[in-house]
Design a protein around this motif. Sequence first.
Motif, PDB file in Angstrom:
ATOM      1  N   LYS A 182      -0.369  -3.933  -5.480  1.00 19.23           N
ATOM      2  CA  LYS A 182      -0.720  -4.185  -4.090  1.00 19.23           C
ATOM      3  C   LYS A 182      -1.733  -5.318  -3.989  1.00 19.23           C
ATOM      4  O   LYS A 182      -2.511  -5.582  -4.915  1.00 19.23           O
ATOM      5  CB  LYS A 182      -1.282  -2.925  -3.449  1.00 19.23           C
ATOM      6  CG  LYS A 182      -2.657  -2.517  -3.970  1.00 19.23           C
ATOM      7  CD  LYS A 182      -3.205  -1.340  -3.167  1.00 19.23           C
ATOM      8  CE  LYS A 182      -4.622  -0.998  -3.621  1.00 19.23           C
ATOM      9  NZ  LYS A 182      -5.221   0.086  -2.842  1.00 19.23           N
ATOM     10  N   SER A 232      -2.901  14.935   7.216  1.00 13.03           N
ATOM     11  CA  SER A 232      -4.061  14.211   6.689  1.00 13.03           C
ATOM     12  C   SER A 232      -5.290  15.107   6.766  1.00 13.03           C
ATOM     13  O   SER A 232      -5.334  16.064   7.549  1.00 13.03           O
ATOM     14  CB  SER A 232      -4.290  12.927   7.494  1.00 13.03           C
ATOM     15  OG  SER A 232      -5.438  12.257   7.042  1.00 13.03           O
ATOM     16  N   GLY A 270      -1.689   8.049  -4.391  1.00  9.75           N
ATOM     17  CA  GLY A 270      -1.582   6.635  -4.027  1.00  9.75           C
ATOM     18  C   GLY A 270      -0.681   5.864  -4.961  1.00  9.75           C
ATOM     19  O   GLY A 270      -0.302   6.329  -6.047  1.00  9.75           O
ATOM     20  N   GLY A 271      -0.313   4.637  -4.558  1.00  5.46           N
ATOM     21  CA  GLY A 271       0.631   3.828  -5.316  1.00  5.46           C
ATOM     22  C   GLY A 271       0.085   3.234  -6.588  1.00  5.46           C
ATOM     23  O   GLY A 271       0.848   2.687  -7.394  1.00  5.46           O
ATOM     24  N   SER A 272      -1.221   3.346  -6.821  1.00  2.96           N
ATOM     25  CA  SER A 272      -1.792   2.772  -8.043  1.00  2.96           C
ATOM     26  C   SER A 272      -1.287   3.466  -9.300  1.00  2.96           C
ATOM     27  O   SER A 272      -1.420   2.952 -10.408  1.00  2.96           O
ATOM     28  CB  SER A 272      -3.318   2.842  -7.999  1.00  2.96           C
ATOM     29  OG  SER A 272      -3.758   4.191  -7.880  1.00  2.96           O
ATOM     30  N   LEU A 318      -7.459  10.159   3.267  1.00  2.00           N
ATOM     31  CA  LEU A 318      -6.877   9.668   2.022  1.00  2.00           C
ATOM     32  C   LEU A 318      -5.618  10.449   1.669  1.00  2.00           C
ATOM     33  O   LEU A 318      -5.555  11.669   1.879  1.00  2.00           O
ATOM     34  CB  LEU A 318      -7.893   9.785   0.880  1.00  2.00           C
ATOM     35  CG  LEU A 318      -9.178   8.956   1.042  1.00  2.00           C
ATOM     36  CD1 LEU A 318     -10.126   9.230  -0.118  1.00  2.00           C
ATOM     37  CD2 LEU A 318      -8.858   7.471   1.141  1.00  2.00           C
ATOM     38  N   PRO A 319      -4.604   9.782   1.107  1.00  2.00           N
ATOM     39  CA  PRO A 319      -3.366  10.476   0.749  1.00  2.00           C
ATOM     40  C   PRO A 319      -3.559  11.306  -0.518  1.00  2.00           C
ATOM     41  O   PRO A 319      -4.414  10.999  -1.354  1.00  2.00           O
ATOM     42  CB  PRO A 319      -2.385   9.323   0.498  1.00  2.00           C
ATOM     43  CG  PRO A 319      -3.259   8.199   0.016  1.00  2.00           C
ATOM     44  CD  PRO A 319      -4.545   8.338   0.785  1.00  2.00           C
ATOM     45  N   TRP A 331       2.559  11.416   1.132  1.00  4.45           N
ATOM     46  CA  TRP A 331       1.912  12.359   2.040  1.00  4.45           C
ATOM     47  C   TRP A 331       2.811  13.593   2.254  1.00  4.45           C
ATOM     48  O   TRP A 331       4.036  13.477   2.257  1.00  4.45           O
ATOM     49  CB  TRP A 331       1.684  11.730   3.418  1.00  4.45           C
ATOM     50  CG  TRP A 331       0.765  10.552   3.472  1.00  4.45           C
ATOM     51  CD1 TRP A 331       1.097   9.247   3.271  1.00  4.45           C
ATOM     52  CD2 TRP A 331      -0.631  10.559   3.781  1.00  4.45           C
ATOM     53  NE1 TRP A 331      -0.011   8.453   3.441  1.00  4.45           N
ATOM     54  CE2 TRP A 331      -1.091   9.232   3.755  1.00  4.45           C
ATOM     55  CE3 TRP A 331      -1.552  11.584   4.085  1.00  4.45           C
ATOM     56  CZ2 TRP A 331      -2.398   8.863   4.020  1.00  4.45           C
ATOM     57  CZ3 TRP A 331      -2.865  11.234   4.354  1.00  4.45           C
ATOM     58  CH2 TRP A 331      -3.279   9.892   4.314  1.00  4.45           C
ATOM     59  N   GLN A 370       0.855  -1.175   0.000  1.00  7.97           N
ATOM     60  CA  GLN A 370       0.000   0.000   0.000  1.00  7.97           C
ATOM     61  C   GLN A 370       0.898   1.233   0.000  1.00  7.97           C
ATOM     62  O   GLN A 370       1.315   1.734   1.041  1.00  7.97           O
ATOM     63  CB  GLN A 370      -0.904  -0.007   1.239  1.00  7.97           C
ATOM     64  CG  GLN A 370      -1.909   1.138   1.306  1.00  7.97           C
ATOM     65  CD  GLN A 370      -3.033   0.959   0.303  1.00  7.97           C
ATOM     66  OE1 GLN A 370      -3.479  -0.151   0.065  1.00  7.97           O
ATOM     67  NE2 GLN A 370      -3.492   2.057  -0.263  1.00  7.97           N
ATOM     68  N   ASN A 375       2.094   1.691   5.776  1.00 12.57           N
ATOM     69  CA  ASN A 375       2.100   2.486   7.004  1.00 12.57           C
ATOM     70  C   ASN A 375       3.473   2.632   7.633  1.00 12.57           C
ATOM     71  O   ASN A 375       3.587   2.949   8.818  1.00 12.57           O
ATOM     72  CB  ASN A 375       1.118   1.901   8.038  1.00 12.57           C
ATOM     73  CG  ASN A 375      -0.321   2.057   7.593  1.00 12.57           C
ATOM     74  OD1 ASN A 375      -0.696   3.091   7.055  1.00 12.57           O
ATOM     75  ND2 ASN A 375      -1.122   1.025   7.807  1.00 12.57           N
ATOM     76  N   GLU A 393       1.849   5.108  -0.542  1.00 10.42           N
ATOM     77  CA  GLU A 393       1.175   6.397  -0.421  1.00 10.42           C
ATOM     78  C   GLU A 393       2.216   7.514  -0.326  1.00 10.42           C
ATOM     79  O   GLU A 393       3.319   7.314   0.177  1.00 10.42           O
ATOM     80  CB  GLU A 393       0.294   6.421   0.841  1.00 10.42           C
ATOM     81  CG  GLU A 393      -0.818   5.393   0.837  1.00 10.42           C
ATOM     82  CD  GLU A 393      -1.486   5.240   2.189  1.00 10.42           C
ATOM     83  OE1 GLU A 393      -2.626   4.771   2.236  1.00 10.42           O
ATOM     84  OE2 GLU A 393      -0.839   5.592   3.215  1.00 10.42           O
TER      85      GLU A 393
END
Length: 1013
Positions: free
Chosen positions: A488, A388, A397-399, A393-394, A242, A238, A448, A240
Amino acid sequence: MQNKGLITIFAILFGLVSIYQLSFTFVANKVEDSAKEFANSKFSAEQPHERDNAEARYLDSVGNNTVFLGIDYNTAKEKELNKGLDLKGGINVILEVSVKDILKGLANNTKDPAFNQALENATELQKDSQETYLESFFKAFEALPGENELASSDIFFNKNLEDVIDQGMSNDQVKPIIQKKIDESITSAFEVLRKRIDKFGVTQPNIQRLGKSARILVELPGAKDVDRVRKLLQSTAQLEFWYVYKFEEMAGFLQAADTKAGEIAMAKSAPETTQVSDTTKTVTDTTKTEDDDVSKLLGGQDVKDSLANDNKSNPILSKMVSLGSQGGPVIATFRLKDTADINSYLRNPQIKSLLPNELRFAKFMWGLPESNPQLNGEEVTALYAIKSEKDGLPPLGGSVVVDARQEFDNMSRVVVSMQMNGQGAKVWEQMTGDAYQNQSQIAIVLDNIVYSAPGVTSGPIAGGRSQISGNFTVPQGQDLANVLRAGKLPASAEIIQGEVVGPTLGHEAISSGIMSFMIALVIVLLWMIGYYGKAGVFADIALLVNILFIFGILAGLGAVLTLPGIAGIVLTIGMSVDANVLIFERIKEELAKGKAQKDAIKDGFNNALSSILDANITTGLTGLILLVFGTGPIQGFATTLLIGIATSLFTAIFITRLFIDSYTKNGKSLPCSTSFTKNLFKNVSIEFLRKRKIAYVFSGIMILISLGSLFTIGLNQGVDFVGGRTYTVRFAKDVNSQEVQDNLIKTFGSAEAKTYGGDNQLKITTKYKVDETGTDVDEEIEHMLFETVKKDMPADMTYEDFVGDREGKTIGRMEYYKVSPTIADDIKKDSFWAVFGSLVVVFLYILLRFRRWQFSLGAVAAVFHDVLIVLGVFSLTYKFMPFSMEIDQAFIAAILTVIGYSLNDTVIVFDRIREYFGEHPSWKMNRIIDVALSSTLGRTLNTSFTTLIVLLCMFFFGAESIRGLLFAIIVGIVVGTYSSLFIATPIMYDTVKRKKVEDLIDKKEEDEVALEA
């Protein structure tokens, strides 16, 4: 025998193909031996990692070089005979993808109380249920009071599922849609794991989904780095990006949180509400004077030293190792072991309420652990505060990552470079522009954990290129790039069953397996020659051809050879001998009737065929059931057993016949005996039926003792059936198992330590935290285990040495096996159905074959008799036997083998009885049965003896891990031989003796016609 030429050509071609298939294994082993010699010449045993790397480089450099008959190493490695974990070492796990997480995702992480209550209730139901989690969820949801609808706007009628679910749908209409979505998510998880494993670097990995469940089996033969594999498999990836708060923005809160945490701790020991109230006011004021707090905290080490011994009043700052620096993203650094305590403080509602309004959605995360030289190498980690919003939500994202690879930066440090798609590149450019303008940092977070929080020094970054750094090793960088590239997981995955076998244990298993195999083979070969003379030589040749065929087929099919698989091959030797014994005994009978040798050989083969087929089919049926219900090594046992049955039939019926016909075609005599065995069992006449009452009484007593022990003492159920963790630990010297067990009980509450092989090796089992899964729990228990046994280990042994897996390792944790209670219940259920199913299938087969239920009843009664006595022996003796007698999957394999062997004996006896009914219709039934049993006595004892010799060789000289399995089979063969003569046949007689024998004669004639057809 017709078509001899065709059979000869087929046998020669089959043999050549088998040799060709095995040549790949020869080439692979030859090159790997050379690689080991090269690595050993360059590095000492104290440099295991360097030796492994040197060996890998050598193999990589010669991979495409031709070695033998045009075969290169890379090709040979792909096609060599696969060795299982117990022979090669490696890691075997069953992962369970969290259906609970998938459901939450499908419901868009709803806060609906009915939905979340149903999830919790389903989790409880799963502890004692054989249902899938989804079935338990549906059941729990519908059991809640009120009209709860799955298609409500608060649950599954949302933007994720609005294309397939309408708000007016009933629960029954929604269920199959959710089931399909769950299956798609698990398939996605399977593909993600497959992509990760393909790039991991082990040869012959195996990954498969277990049925339609959420479980995925992963086998990595030769894998040594357990932690690396666990992280690779369980990382959800996952990713992210930030924005992160600077140190000075959170410093005031850190001071206030420490003060409040101290108040809470003091209040627990001496609560005074007025004092707490006053202090709270002061703390609230303090958060407003941020500059003063920063200056105090930036005093650095002085502040920490003054608080170091004041844990109760300053529980956060007193645990601090160092402060962050002004303008940087790190708030403070703490010991890794203290992070759980710090988390509990930061999550406390009273402390969270101290966050100023503009910081109220801040999320706290930890960085990668690092070794701290000032703390003697103890691991520390940094605390970050992530910016945050309310939705959590960041910004990115890694997608959006489309490619990732491990590289080196300009300082020669390992980094992971990523390339984003167009949409990600646009957001990334905006984020880096903001960070550059504000002179702040961006945290790159994976699962995380903050891997890095770099600043932006040269303006916005266009094009979507970025890097992750974090003091990686090359393998860590490769793994991180691998999981990012593969994508992921759709949900978290927990290891519910795992096995780790060290390579040293695997090599020892191969050595002991080969030695026991060769000893058994030599004894059987000599016995056959000594008992049957020249005919025994022909049987031996057929047996050797049979073994060649078995290994050739295993290599050609890509099947996995396991330690139980070797036991299956050894057992096949006994079955192959059994077929030849049946043939030779029938030939001797035909010769005794005065027939010409040519006719005697022909009739001997024909008359033995029915018994051989019946015996092998019944054993084959139990093998098929074992193949369906078994997993891992047990499937290996079933595979070799089934292959062995097929090749044994071919070699015994055709290969032996070819040699015998070729030898006798010119009139040479072949008596199928020696001077010593010529008249052995020739005139034996035992009245078996007259002794049946004694046998009933004896067996009844044995069964009562067995049942009494089972109900009072019980069985030593292994972790397969109850869940838990098992470790094989080897010490540098002999240890007292009871003393070690007492120490383990003090540590874990409950534990068992039993000598396993030599007195310097123990098998340690514990159910401590058996309901908890996760890498951190596994590591915690292994640390506790190491600390408990450390006093019996060398003084310089570290934890890493204790759990590390490398070739040549002689002490430490050699093997590890874990089963969660959830899957243990399923294994127990599958084992029950395997045994029950085999009995039903065999009952039906015998009913079909002999056309009378009395035969089936006798056979199944004998099997029940055998199984109960084997269970009774295990119950009575497991506490003092010097080897493991746990009831596990291997034991179930042994029970099914006993069933197959017992039926093998019984069917051959029944077949001879039915034959005598046709030959002597005027005889009384008791005479027919007694004579038939006496005539098979030579075959029964000969086969039982040779099979027992083979198994005893494996038992005494083979690997410790299958000693319990072999003991069960040995007991079963002894009891099964007895029950075939004194239980199965008498029960059949007592239920059929008042019937006319003409029916049996008719059935015999019908079967002969069917066989000829």
